[in-house]
Scaffold this motif. Structure first.
Motif, PDB file in Angstrom:
ATOM      1  N   UNK A 185       0.864  -1.181   0.000  1.00 57.11           N
ATOM      2  CA  UNK A 185       0.000   0.000   0.000  1.00 57.11           C
ATOM      3  C   UNK A 185       0.898   1.228   0.000  1.00 57.11           C
ATOM      4  N   UNK A 186       0.951   1.929  -1.132  1.00 64.74           N
ATOM      5  CA  UNK A 186       1.659   3.210  -1.182  1.00 64.74           C
ATOM      6  C   UNK A 186       0.716   4.268  -0.637  1.00 64.74           C
ATOM      7  N   UNK A 187       1.136   4.944   0.431  1.00 64.32           N
ATOM      8  CA  UNK A 187       0.238   5.828   1.168  1.00 64.32           C
ATOM      9  C   UNK A 187       0.720   7.275   1.088  1.00 64.32           C
ATOM     10  N   UNK A 188      -0.261   8.168   0.955  1.00 62.88           N
ATOM     11  CA  UNK A 188       0.000   9.609   1.001  1.00 62.88           C
ATOM     12  C   UNK A 188      -0.869  10.181   2.113  1.00 62.88           C
ATOM     13  N   UNK A 189      -0.228  10.546   3.233  1.00 60.81           N
ATOM     14  CA  UNK A 189      -0.921  11.132   4.381  1.00 60.81           C
ATOM     15  C   UNK A 189      -0.745  12.646   4.339  1.00 60.81           C
ATOM     16  N   UNK A 190      -1.801  13.362   4.723  1.00 52.34           N
ATOM     17  CA  UNK A 190      -1.665  14.813   4.865  1.00 52.34           C
ATOM     18  C   UNK A 190      -2.458  15.280   6.077  1.00 52.34           C
TER      19      UNK A 190
END
Length: 609
Positions: free
Chosen positions: A388-393
């Motif tokens: 799972x490639x994740x982008x958190x903001x």
């Protein structure tokens, strides 16, 4: 009057009212159907009447002279023939159904009187009440048999029944005796019961006719709705085609000056400048890059619509991708006073690295756009054989009711004024399309006011990673890698030709520019070695309807070999993208930076070796 008597009277009144309603002619459309049903049944009725008449002659001849019965049969056959001739023209739409209905009633009167005359013939021959009663039994059977055929037009059948039974009732009354009154009463009861049964059949036939009209009306409404739906679909398709044509034309026309501007800026960057000039150049490149990003987004979307995106999965190290993204987006986060963190990973994925890169770029750009404070975390987690490639903001978050909508085209949150610095609203739509193309999914989790995380799921790779072949010539020194390269540029836009020529000359290339294939052929003599360009760079859309693919075909035929080629296009039209890709040349999308052009030239030269 007692309550029971009142109730009985009320029932008779209701029955009589119902009978009156049944006898009343329906509206013309329904009456026409009733006439048609009776007209269709009448030939069978006449045949049955003739057969029945012959049987009656055979039976009645047992109690009456045969000659008399044959005479009655002859008169019956004449009436049947007359009725048949009278009914042949029906229906007559020009005269209306009411006149046809009256003719049918007259025909049924004739048939009823013919059958009813049997009792009068028995009386005339003085055969007595036994013969009349015999005739009553026969006629009761015949009238009951005609019930199903004559019931669609109730008034006509009742006239027929009245003529039949009325004649034998009159004959029975004329015979007299103790049996006359009970016999007439029984005939009256039989008439009423048969009439009620005929009314029920008539109502069933009427309901069937009304159902037919309801079905026809529903069918007409359905056909009209279908036609409207088809027209609406055609309008929508035309609008979509018009949109695609507009985007393609606008994209091409805007990309040309942007492409030329980028070439001039790259050429200018190689010259000596003061600090102030370098700052101005930096601002100019930033503005050009912002405009190019919008057009690139439109192109990515058009490529997905065109179906020219091909998924080529291969194993790759995730950390290399994450590091490249940090190098690109880290400075942007720093400029916005945001923290950009990447969690290191040793995982490898089996996917199309270029498409994964495009998905992550869109997700990170979107996160930067909607994060005002805090920062971003880019991570890779291994779960159940998948990554799972994740982008958190830590941005504004997305309300639950809006989360399904963010993947729709041109949908933006918090941008009612349509500020184009915040993008076009296509980024997440492109992410969704790319995920579908790679046969995977993108998950969204968000809390309003707290932040958002997007997860791109990919298959994990457990084996050894192949060599990425990165040990080629350095792209930082194009003058050494491309020095002396003979490049033929075919471009109809003068500004782009000048920019391309200046940039290629700054790299030490020998450049010949032409507007078309014919112009290029006319300039062969300018080469130090005529007819030997090493690379052809052509714009896809040229003047007078010529395409870069056609120009390549002409030039390669003249040279007698497949010269390495690059096609540049500013088109977003799906069909033109497919046509450009079919040439076999390397396809670049305007605006093309100096680094992209340099890498493309090195790639086609390497592939040609």
């Amino acid at each position: 009057m007692s309550a029971m008597a009142t109730l009985r009277l009320s029932r008779w009144q209701r029955g009589f009212a119902a009978l009156q309603e049944a006898l009343r002619w329906q509206r013309d459309a329904v009456l026409a159907e009733q006439v048609l049903l009776l007209r269709q049944a009448f030939p069978r009725t006449l045949v049955a009447s003739v057969v029945s008449a012959m049987g009656v002659v055979w039976l009645m001849a047992l109690v009456m002279p045969l000659a008399v019965m044959l005479g009655w049969l002859a008169s019956h056959l004449l009436v049947v023939a007359a009725v048949y001739l009278a009914l042949r023209p029906l229906p007559r739409p020009q005269l209306g159904p009411r006149r046809d209905a009256r003719r049918l009633q007259l025909c049924m009167v004739a048939m009823g009187l013919t059958w009813g005359s049997l009792g009068m013939v028995a009386l005339w021959q003085g055969m007595g009440r036994d013969a009349v009663i015999y005739a009553i039994g026969i006629l009761s059977t015949v009238s009951a048999g005609a019930l199903g055929l004559g019931a669609p037009l109730l008034s006509g059948y009742l006239v027929y029944l009245a003529c039949t039974m009325g004649s034998v009732a009159l004959a029975l009354a004329l015979v007299g005796g103790s049996i006359a009154l009970p016999g007439c009463v029984l005939l009256g009861v039989y008439f009423v019961l048969t009439a009620l049964h005929a009314r029920n059949l008539a109502q069933a036939a009427l309901a069937s006719i009304e159902l037919k009209f309801d079905n026809l009306r529903l069918l007409a409404e359905l056909s009209a709705q279908t036609e409207r739906a088809v027209q609406a679909l055609a309008v929508a398709q035309r609008a979509n085609q018009d949109k695609s044509r507009f985007l393609a034309a606008a994209s091409h026309d805007l990309r040309q000056p942007l492409h030329a501007l980028g070439l001039f800026l790259d050429t200018l960057a190689r010259s000596r400048m003061t600090a102030q000039q370098e700052a101005v150049l930096g601002h100019a490149r930033t503005a050009q890059a912002a405009a190019a990003e919008m057009l690139t987004t439109l192109l990515d979307y058009s490529r997905l619509e065109a179906g020219v995106v091909r998924v080529r999965p291969a194993p790759f190290a995730v950390q290399g991708l994450l590091s490249a993204l940090e190098q690109e987006f880290g400075p942007q986060a720093d400029a916005a006073a945001l923290v950009y963190r990447t969690r290191e990973s040793r995982a490898a994925a089996l996917a199309d690295r270029a498409l994964v890169d495009l998905v992550m770029r869109n997700l990170i750009s979107n996160a930067l756009r909607y994060t005002q404070a805090g920062g971003l975390l880019i991570a890779c987690r291994a779960r159940a054989g998948r990554l799972a490639l994740e982008v958190w903001d830590t941005g504004c978050g997305i309300a639950p009711q809006q989360q399904p909508e963010v993947f729709q085209e041109f949908h933006q949150l918090g941008n009612p004024e349509r500020d184009r610095r915040k993008g076009l609203g296509l980024g997440l739509a492109i992410v969704q399309r790319l995920a579908q193309a790679m046969d995977t999914t993108v998950e969204l989790r968000s809390r309003l006011g707290r932040g958002t995380v997007f997860r791109l799921w990919l298959p994990a790779w457990q084996g050894a990673l192949p060599d990425d072949g990165a040990g080629g010539a350095s792209s930082s020194e194009p003058s050494q890698a491309l020095a002396g390269l003979r490049v033929l540029v075919i471009e109809d836009d003068q500004a782009v030709r000048i920019g391309m020529q200046a940039l290629l000359h700054s790299w030490g290339c020998h450049c010949l520019c032409a507007e078309s294939a014919a112009d290029a052929l006319a300039q062969w003599g300018q080469w130090a070695q005529p007819g030997l360009p090493q690379v052809i760079v052509a714009d896809y859309r040229l003047r007078q309807g010529e395409t870069g693919g056609q120009a390549l075909q002409v030039l390669r035929a003249r040279l007698g070999r497949p010269v390495p080629a690059i096609i540049m296009t500013g088109d977003t039209s799906p069909q033109r993208l497919r046509d450009a890709q079919s040439t076999g040349a390397l396809l670049l999308h305007k605006p093309v930076s100096a680094a992209q052009l340099q890498a493309a030239l090195q790639q086609v030269l390497r592939l040609a070796q």
